[in-house]
Design an enzyme around this catalytic site. Structure first.
Site, short mmCIF file in Angstrom:
data_model
loop_
_atom_site.label_atom_id
_atom_site.label_comp_id
_atom_site.label_asym_id
_atom_site.label_seq_id
_atom_site.Cartn_x
_atom_site.Cartn_y
_atom_site.Cartn_z
N ASP A 88 33.39 38.54 44.39
CA ASP A 88 33.14 39.84 43.79
C ASP A 88 31.65 40.18 43.82
OD1 ASP A 88 35.15 41.47 42.82
OD2 ASP A 88 35.40 40.34 40.97
N GLU A 187 44.79 47.43 40.11
CA GLU A 187 44.86 46.79 38.78
C GLU A 187 45.36 47.77 37.72
OE1 GLU A 187 41.38 44.61 37.54
OE2 GLU A 187 42.14 44.38 35.50
O1 KIV Z 1 37.21 39.66 38.56
C1 KIV Z 1 38.41 39.46 38.75
O2 KIV Z 1 38.97 38.43 38.40
C2 KIV Z 1 39.16 40.52 39.42
C3 KIV Z 1 40.63 40.40 39.42
C4 KIV Z 1 41.11 40.86 38.09
C5 KIV Z 1 41.26 41.14 40.53
O3 KIV Z 1 38.60 41.45 39.89
#
Ligand code: KIV
Length: 281
Positions: A88, A187
């Site tokens: 991310d 989500e």
């Molecule tokens: O940060 C995370 O774990 C996510 C998931 C909820 C898809 O973005």
């Protein structure tokens, strides 16, 4: 190890080819020890910025830094061989411009060895997604309930129930897919919207509270293992209660230390007996 015997990670094209076919299994991972146990069971591991809450105890994902994502991403990559690793991009590291995003994503790829990055947002991020993809960076999109926008969304409520929200999520998902993302997280979104969006785009959708209509599923590992019990969203299924297991193990250990049953003989180093000299006898 030769390149012929080295286990190969799943690629973005293998994930993309599962659109409408075999379900894509994803989980989050933040540490080497847990990632090692998950790797063989899943297709994709996401080093999610949810680590803000699960690992660091913050009450939102906003305080996460790029340094944190790089450190955890590298640990997960080192511990795995099979799953495609996506990291991310944290809040504030990419929203300003495509160039800012490219620098953040390039750093994440170079310093962790992961295959792809994930970023949140819809139409407003499409130009950025295209910028990255044209420069060789695979991108996973994320629409619907986007936790980095919690302040603008007014909380973590599910989305897509009203017509206007439904249209926005559809436009967002289509824009990110057309910009070249290889997959899209949906989500906390009403089933009808997730279903329609999944049918409308050519890339796989990965649901987390996006219903069984999606091409794959992801859960936050700490939620499904019962490690994070602060709150449990409707879409979480708890497969284990490891939090209780950990508490139980710590209680047993504490009892044994206090009563002197631990450490026992088998946990104790004994120096070899000195050879006794005849003169000393
Ligand atoms: O940060 C995370 O774990 C996510 C998931 C909820 C898809 O973005």
């Amino acid at each position: 190890m030769s390149s012929q015997t080295r286990p190969r990670r799943l690629s973005v094209t293998q994930i993309q080819s599962r659109k409408g076919g075999e379900k894509i299994v994803c989980l989050t991972a933040y540490t080497a020890s847990v990632a090692r146990h998950l790797d063989a069971q899943v297709d994709l591991l996401l080093v999610g910025d949810s680590l803000a809450m699960t690992v660091y105890g913050f009450d939102s994902t906003l305080p996460v830094t790029l340094d944190m994502m790089v450190a955890h991403g590298a640990a997960v990559v080192r511990a795995t061989q099979h799953a495609l690793i996506t990291v991310d991009l944290p809040f504030g590291s990419y929203q300003e411009s495509p160039e800012q995003d490219f620098r953040a994503a390039a750093r994440v790829l170079a310093e962790t060895g992961c295959t792809a990055v994930k970023l949140e947002g819809g139409e407003e991020m499409a130009e950025t997604v295209a910028f990255l993809v044209r420069r060789g960076i695979p991108v996973m999109g994320h629409v619907g309930l986007t936790p980095q926008a919690v302040n603008a969304l007014g909380g973590y409520r599910s989305r897509g129930h009203a017509d206007a929200e439904r249209d926005t999520i559809m436009r967002d998902g289509i824009a990110v897919a057309e910009a070249g993302a290889f997959s899209l997280v949906i989500e906390g979104t009403a089933e009808s919207v997730a279903r329609e969006l999944t049918g409308a785009i050519a890339i796989p959708t990965i649901g987390i509270g996006g219903s069984a209509a999606c091409d794959g599923q992801i859960l936050v590992t700490d939620d499904m293992l019962g490690l994070f019990a602060e709150f449990t969203p409707k879409f979480v299924k708890r497969y284990r209660r490891l939090g209780e297991e950990i508490g139980g193990a710590a209680r047993e250990y504490a009892d044994e230390v206090r009563s002197g049953r631990f450490p026992a003989e088998e946990h104790t180093y004994r120096a070899p007996r000195r050879a006794r000299s005849a003169t000393a006898e």
